[in-house]
Every structure is written in structure tokens, then in C-alpha cells.
Design a protein around this motif. Structure first.
Motif, short mmCIF file in Angstrom:
data_model
loop_
_atom_site.label_atom_id
_atom_site.label_comp_id
_atom_site.label_asym_id
_atom_site.label_seq_id
_atom_site.Cartn_x
_atom_site.Cartn_y
_atom_site.Cartn_z
N UNK A 222 -65.18 -8.41 -4.36
CA UNK A 222 -63.78 -8.26 -4.81
C UNK A 222 -62.97 -9.50 -4.42
N UNK A 223 -63.16 -9.95 -3.19
CA UNK A 223 -62.42 -11.13 -2.73
C UNK A 223 -62.82 -12.37 -3.52
N UNK A 224 -64.11 -12.51 -3.80
CA UNK A 224 -64.59 -13.67 -4.57
C UNK A 224 -63.97 -13.66 -5.97
N UNK A 225 -63.91 -12.49 -6.59
CA UNK A 225 -63.31 -12.37 -7.93
C UNK A 225 -61.82 -12.74 -7.88
N UNK A 226 -61.13 -12.33 -6.82
CA UNK A 226 -59.72 -12.67 -6.67
C UNK A 226 -59.54 -14.19 -6.57
N UNK A 227 -60.39 -14.83 -5.79
CA UNK A 227 -60.34 -16.29 -5.68
C UNK A 227 -60.48 -16.94 -7.06
N UNK A 228 -61.50 -16.53 -7.79
CA UNK A 228 -61.77 -17.12 -9.10
C UNK A 228 -60.61 -16.87 -10.05
N UNK A 229 -60.09 -15.64 -10.04
CA UNK A 229 -58.98 -15.29 -10.93
C UNK A 229 -57.74 -16.14 -10.61
N UNK A 230 -57.48 -16.34 -9.31
CA UNK A 230 -56.31 -17.13 -8.91
C UNK A 230 -56.45 -18.59 -9.34
N UNK A 231 -57.67 -19.12 -9.25
CA UNK A 231 -57.88 -20.50 -9.69
C UNK A 231 -57.80 -20.63 -11.20
N UNK A 232 -58.36 -19.66 -11.92
CA UNK A 232 -58.28 -19.69 -13.38
C UNK A 232 -56.82 -19.60 -13.83
N UNK A 233 -56.04 -18.78 -13.13
CA UNK A 233 -54.62 -18.62 -13.49
C UNK A 233 -53.86 -19.94 -13.36
N UNK A 234 -54.37 -20.84 -12.52
CA UNK A 234 -53.70 -22.12 -12.30
C UNK A 234 -54.14 -23.19 -13.30
N UNK A 235 -55.02 -22.84 -14.20
CA UNK A 235 -55.49 -23.81 -15.18
C UNK A 235 -54.36 -24.14 -16.16
N UNK A 236 -54.35 -25.37 -16.64
CA UNK A 236 -53.33 -25.77 -17.59
C UNK A 236 -52.26 -26.64 -16.95
N UNK A 237 -51.16 -26.77 -17.64
CA UNK A 237 -50.06 -27.61 -17.19
C UNK A 237 -48.75 -26.83 -17.24
N UNK A 238 -47.75 -27.36 -16.52
CA UNK A 238 -46.41 -26.81 -16.61
C UNK A 238 -46.08 -25.80 -15.54
N UNK A 239 -44.79 -25.43 -15.52
CA UNK A 239 -44.29 -24.49 -14.51
C UNK A 239 -44.87 -23.10 -14.68
N UNK A 240 -45.17 -22.72 -15.92
CA UNK A 240 -45.72 -21.39 -16.16
C UNK A 240 -47.05 -21.23 -15.45
N UNK A 241 -47.84 -22.29 -15.43
CA UNK A 241 -49.13 -22.26 -14.74
C UNK A 241 -48.94 -22.01 -13.25
N UNK A 242 -47.99 -22.71 -12.65
CA UNK A 242 -47.75 -22.57 -11.22
C UNK A 242 -47.27 -21.16 -10.87
N UNK A 243 -46.33 -20.63 -11.68
CA UNK A 243 -45.84 -19.27 -11.43
C UNK A 243 -46.95 -18.25 -11.60
N UNK A 244 -47.76 -18.44 -12.63
CA UNK A 244 -48.86 -17.52 -12.87
C UNK A 244 -49.86 -17.55 -11.71
N UNK A 245 -50.16 -18.74 -11.24
CA UNK A 245 -51.09 -18.87 -10.12
C UNK A 245 -50.55 -18.23 -8.86
N UNK A 246 -49.25 -18.43 -8.60
CA UNK A 246 -48.62 -17.83 -7.42
C UNK A 246 -48.66 -16.31 -7.50
N UNK A 247 -48.37 -15.78 -8.67
CA UNK A 247 -48.35 -14.32 -8.84
C UNK A 247 -49.74 -13.72 -8.64
N UNK A 248 -50.76 -14.37 -9.21
CA UNK A 248 -52.13 -13.85 -9.06
C UNK A 248 -52.58 -13.94 -7.60
N UNK A 249 -52.17 -14.97 -6.89
CA UNK A 249 -52.52 -15.10 -5.47
C UNK A 249 -51.91 -13.96 -4.66
N UNK A 250 -50.65 -13.64 -4.94
CA UNK A 250 -49.97 -12.57 -4.21
C UNK A 250 -50.58 -11.21 -4.54
N UNK A 251 -50.73 -10.93 -5.82
CA UNK A 251 -51.29 -9.64 -6.23
C UNK A 251 -52.75 -9.53 -5.77
#
Length: 274
Positions: A222-251
């Protein structure tokens, strides 16, 4: 009160004082208090490390087995991460999240008892130490990513509402928080991955039972999947990417904690799950 417990309580007191100083700094937008908080945090890390060293000397084993010792080690790693961030410029305020987390882990460890588990385990020796330490570093990395993500979301909300108060003045910039969160994930994932591979290889080598429903395996995956999901969420460019990555890390961090609590509660008494 024995030396190990005394040092552990001293570390808790240092962590509590650090959190209080950082809270006052936020409320008053003070600039000198964070330096005092860093000094207190360093005192807590030293006392905590001494407590675990005393444990090893007293009981003749490393504090890696059992709920109390394991949580105490994880608390120390989180505190060390916070201390390192406090020495890297404007990243010390992450201690507002990290230090209470370390204090909570150390507090639960103290209540559970920082003492030998007296558990007979097939998975022992240097490879066991390697496996556990790697996993602990991985979980500490996820905790840092959570702290950076949470502060990113709070900072972004303040800026979006055009509120330039204490949070805006005291928190690190959004770019800094995003960078810390990403690097914490990129460091933590390889450590956790190697830890899981070491555990699997050991089990295969010695024919140990590794059932799919084993709580250690479930929590690790479960933890490994969370890591991967948080990194995938940070893919791309722009502020939306950063917010998405932050949200996935918290959740994701919340999911990992909830999974641990549920797995721990469902496990039979006397089992060796952290």
C-alpha cells in the motif's frame, strides 16, 4: 526511572518545546525563534539517539522489533529529517508538521513501552537490520512529503484568497515546498523498494511463509503504491501539477496511516507487525 526511559522522556520534552517555539514563531511572525527551535530540536535528536543507544546497550539488541522500539526509531528519523531541513535555509518551518509527528510517534512508543519484544523471528541478522532500516527511511521520506504537501496546500489557499498574513510570511515559498515534496518521494521510494525486495529475497532463500494477506506485506505494498501515485501525480508542468502532487501526498499519507491502524487492530496478539 531507567536511563533509556529518562532519555526518551527528555527527547519528548525537547520535541514539545520545539513545536511550541515554532507555533509562537508562526503566530508572531518572529524570525529569531526558529533558531531557538532548531537548537531545541537538535537537543531532542541527541537525547533520542542516546535513548536508543542505551536500549541497545542494556538489552543487547537493536530497537527494531516490537511496536515501541520500532516507532521510536521512526520518530527519530522524522526528527532528523526535520533537523536537516531546518539547516537548509527557509525550510525549518516544516518542523511545524514534522516535529509534532515525531513527538506523537515517540509518545505512542513510550506508552507502548520501549522494551524488547521477546519475539522469536526467523528473519534475523544483518539482512533484517538492512530491511528494517531501509523501510524506516522510506516511511520517513513519505512523512516529509506529507509535511511539504500539507504546507503547500495551506500556503496556496492563503495566496488564492489574497491573505498575506503569518502563513505567507513564515512558510517556505511554494516552489520550495514542491521541490522538497518531490525529492522526499524520490528518495523514499527506492529505499522502500529495496526494503521490500530484501524481505522477499530472504523469504525465498530460506523458504519462509510470505502469505499474500500478511499485514507487513499488505502495508508495504500500500505504501509503495502511494509513493508511485504521488510521483505520477507530479508529472507534467505548471502549478496544477504541484497542487495535485501535494494533495496526493497528503491523502496518500492518511491512507498509509489508516491502513496501519486497521491492520494492527486486525492482527492477532503477539504477532510481529510493527
Amino acid at each position: 526511572m531507567e536511563l533509556t526511559q529518562l532519555l526518551h522522556v527528555a527527547a519528548l520534552a525537547f520535541y514539545a518545546l520545539t513545536a511550541a517555539l515554532l507555533g509562537v514563531s508562526l503566530a508572531r511572525s518572529a524570525r529569531r525563534l526558529p533558531a531557538a527551535a532548531t537548537a531545541c530540536l537538535a537537543g531532542g535528536v541527541v537525547a533520542h539517539g542516546a535513548a536508543l543507544a542505551s536500549f541497545a546497550a542494556q538489552y543487547g539488541e537493536l530497537p527494531l522489533v516490537g511496536l515501541g522500539p520500532s516507532l521510536s526509531v521512526l520518530a527519530l528519523l522524522v526528527a532528523i529529517g526535520s533537523l536537516l531541513l531546518a539547516t537548509l535555509g527557509r525550510t525549518g518551518p516544516l518542523g511545524l508538521v514534522l516535529v509534532p509527528v515525531a513527538a506523537a510517534l515517540a509518545g505512542v512508543a513510550e506508552v507502548a513501552g520501549v522494551r524488547p519484544a521477546h519475539q522469536e523471528m526467523a528473519f534475523r541478522g544483518p539482512w533484517f537490520v538492512f530491511h528494517v532500516v531501509l523501510a524506516m527511511v522510506g516511511y520517513a521520506g513519505l512523512t516529509v512529503a506529507f509535511a511539504a504537501g500539507l504546507m503547500y496546500l495551506l500556503q496556496f489557499r492563503e495566496l488564492k484568497g489574497k491573505r498575506f498574513g503569518a502563513v505567507f510570511r513564515f512558510f517556505p515559498p511554494l516552489d520550495t515546498l514542491d521541490r522538497i515534496g518531490r525529492r522526499a518521494l524520490m528518495v523514499g521510494l527506492p529505499f522502500l523498494t529495496v526494503a521490500l525486495l530484501v524481505g522477499w529475497a530472504w523469504a525465498e532463500r530460506f523458504g519462509l511463509a510470505m502469505e499474500a494477506g500478511n499485514p507487513k506485506i499488505v502495508w508495504g505494498v500500500i505504501t509503495w503504491i502511494v509513493f508511485v501515485a504521488a510521483l505520477i501525480a507530479r508529472a507534467g508542468e505548471g502549478a496544477a501539477r504541484a497542487r495535485r502532487g501535494a494533495l496526493v501526498s497528503v491523502v496518500g499519507f492518511a491512507v498509509v496511516v489508516a491502513a496501519y491502524v486497521l491492520l494492527r487492530a486486525a492482527e492477532s496478539a503477539g504477532a510481529g507487525f510493527l
